[in-house]
Design a protein around this motif. Sequence first.
Motif, PDB file in Angstrom:
ATOM      1  N   ARG A  72     -21.908 -25.256   3.624  1.00 44.18           N
ATOM      2  CA  ARG A  72     -21.091 -26.465   3.568  1.00 44.18           C
ATOM      3  C   ARG A  72     -19.983 -26.428   4.631  1.00 44.18           C
ATOM      4  O   ARG A  72     -19.702 -27.422   5.305  1.00 44.18           O
TER       5      ARG A  72
ATOM      6  N   GLU B 140     -21.449 -26.934   8.169  1.00 45.19           N
ATOM      7  CA  GLU B 140     -21.942 -28.284   8.421  1.00 45.19           C
ATOM      8  C   GLU B 140     -20.840 -29.337   8.427  1.00 45.19           C
ATOM      9  O   GLU B 140     -20.844 -30.247   9.265  1.00 45.19           O
TER      10      GLU B 140
ATOM     11  N   ASP C  47     -29.193 -25.207  -1.995  1.00 44.87           N
ATOM     12  CA  ASP C  47     -28.933 -26.640  -1.892  1.00 44.87           C
ATOM     13  C   ASP C  47     -30.189 -27.482  -2.109  1.00 44.87           C
ATOM     14  O   ASP C  47     -30.154 -28.709  -2.006  1.00 44.87           O
TER      15      ASP C  47
ATOM     16  N   ARG D 269     -32.804 -27.550  -0.179  1.00 44.34           N
ATOM     17  CA  ARG D 269     -33.306 -28.059   1.105  1.00 44.34           C
ATOM     18  C   ARG D 269     -34.308 -27.114   1.757  1.00 44.34           C
ATOM     19  O   ARG D 269     -34.941 -27.480   2.753  1.00 44.34           O
TER      20      ARG D 269
ATOM     21  N   THR E  91     -36.449 -29.701   3.614  1.00 47.56           N
ATOM     22  CA  THR E  91     -36.312 -31.108   3.253  1.00 47.56           C
ATOM     23  C   THR E  91     -34.881 -31.571   3.511  1.00 47.56           C
ATOM     24  O   THR E  91     -34.013 -30.770   3.860  1.00 47.56           O
ATOM     25  N   ARG E  92     -34.655 -32.864   3.319  1.00 48.61           N
ATOM     26  CA  ARG E  92     -33.316 -33.410   3.577  1.00 48.61           C
ATOM     27  C   ARG E  92     -32.313 -32.981   2.522  1.00 48.61           C
ATOM     28  O   ARG E  92     -31.163 -32.676   2.816  1.00 48.61           O
ATOM     29  N   ASP E  93     -32.741 -32.988   1.262  1.00 43.49           N
ATOM     30  CA  ASP E  93     -31.853 -32.651   0.155  1.00 43.49           C
ATOM     31  C   ASP E  93     -32.697 -32.387  -1.093  1.00 43.49           C
ATOM     32  O   ASP E  93     -33.938 -32.398  -1.035  1.00 43.49           O
ATOM     33  N   ALA E  94     -32.040 -32.162  -2.223  1.00 39.17           N
ATOM     34  CA  ALA E  94     -32.752 -31.832  -3.458  1.00 39.17           C
ATOM     35  C   ALA E  94     -33.648 -32.980  -3.926  1.00 39.17           C
ATOM     36  O   ALA E  94     -34.749 -32.760  -4.446  1.00 39.17           O
ATOM     37  N   ASP E  95     -33.203 -34.211  -3.726  1.00 45.81           N
ATOM     38  CA  ASP E  95     -34.020 -35.372  -4.128  1.00 45.81           C
ATOM     39  C   ASP E  95     -35.296 -35.454  -3.288  1.00 45.81           C
ATOM     40  O   ASP E  95     -36.369 -35.795  -3.807  1.00 45.81           O
ATOM     41  N   HIS E  96     -35.161 -35.154  -2.005  1.00 42.66           N
ATOM     42  CA  HIS E  96     -36.326 -35.167  -1.123  1.00 42.66           C
ATOM     43  C   HIS E  96     -37.321 -34.079  -1.548  1.00 42.66           C
ATOM     44  O   HIS E  96     -38.539 -34.278  -1.541  1.00 42.66           O
ATOM     45  N   SER E  97     -36.797 -32.916  -1.962  1.00 45.08           N
ATOM     46  CA  SER E  97     -37.659 -31.830  -2.437  1.00 45.08           C
ATOM     47  C   SER E  97     -38.403 -32.252  -3.699  1.00 45.08           C
ATOM     48  O   SER E  97     -39.585 -31.944  -3.879  1.00 45.08           O
TER      49      SER E  97
END
Length: 422
Positions: A282, A285, A340, A342, A396-402
């Motif tokens: 974090r 980034e 995260d 990702r 992936t982009r984030d946890a939702d994308h995963s």
Amino acid sequence: MSYISLSLYRFCDPANPVVVTFQDVSAAAYKIKKGIKKTPCLQSQLSNMYGMKLFMKKEFLQYTGSFKERGARYTLIMLTEEQKKAGVVAASAGNHALALSYHGQDLGIPITVVMPVIAPLMKIQSCRNFGATVHIHGANLSESRVHAMKMGNELGLTYINGYDHPHILAGQGTMGLEIVEQVPDLDACIIPIGGGGLIAGTALAIKSLRPNCKIIGVESEKCPSFANAMKAGKPVYTETLSTLADGLAVPTVGVNAFATAKDLIDKIVVVKEETIALTILRLIELEKAVVEGAGATGLAAIVENLLPELSGQRVVVALCGGNIDTTALGRVIERGLAADGRLVRFVVTVSDRPGGIAELTKLMAGLGVSIKDMFHERAWIKSDIFAVQVKVVCETRDADHSKELEMAIKAKYSEYSWGPLH
């Protein structure tokens, strides 16, 4: 009693701990102001993400990369002329050694440091570049400390404890004076805890000027030595496991640090290793800051949602060091990506006929998933001779994308297993 024993009993006697005063911190601030940077304490871009006004005290911007310079310089200044001429010795795996080496060179005081074999080569060479005499001895810091004390006794060198000498505590407390000046209406200050020197001095400074400010200490789950000391009412030995926050891995907190800090700390929390890795990510980034594990541990308490009571408040977090081993940084970033959601790992059984694996990669490409690694094997598949098991690591982009990828894999393939990269 030997020279070094007298020195240790005078400054670090469990039976007679020294409680540092606000006047000690004020004196340290005056005497070190020409040799120490006043580091920035700026509002963070992470504020909106975590629902509070976060200010980062960027101690990793000190010349050698950590807050240790404050206590080191003050302790060196306060030596007698005879002690300055003879020189000092210390045991350290990194930041304390760097701070003493740099300021010893600046003040013309000979510095000897004993570093364990696990100390990063970069830090060893930096100490030598600052003119220190470096001895590599001991499998761990405890063995290095014994050797350093022996050298001090034999050579007449003053041994300086990096987290419990009263002058070290007073010097570290100058960070607290700066915080109050930079964020005068702060509600809380979060400070990582190792040996206890930083939180003792800083809590003393802040509480003396802002009594209502909450002082929160944070430790790694791999070495909660101060939390255990608070439970026992005195410093006690805590088994230390390997941790990303290696700078906090002190098995027994300082007697003076504990005596000074114990009534000033409002709360102590313990964070997970994976959260420390995620926090480092974090910071890289969003803050554009490279911070070591120990330095990131304070913010990790917020990332892990251990301090919900601070919502909406003005909170200062001490980023106390930036000397992360460059060889470890890549691994830490991967751990952070995994924590995260990702960086993910899954195993799926697909057709071994032409186009079988192509269908899988097409599915992933259609979702915008980046493949990091792929391995397939046939010998251990029992269900179908014309099947192949494919192991995939992807980003992936984030946890939702995963989660979207997992649902797509589940819908298309009957045999699969899903899990984060460990």
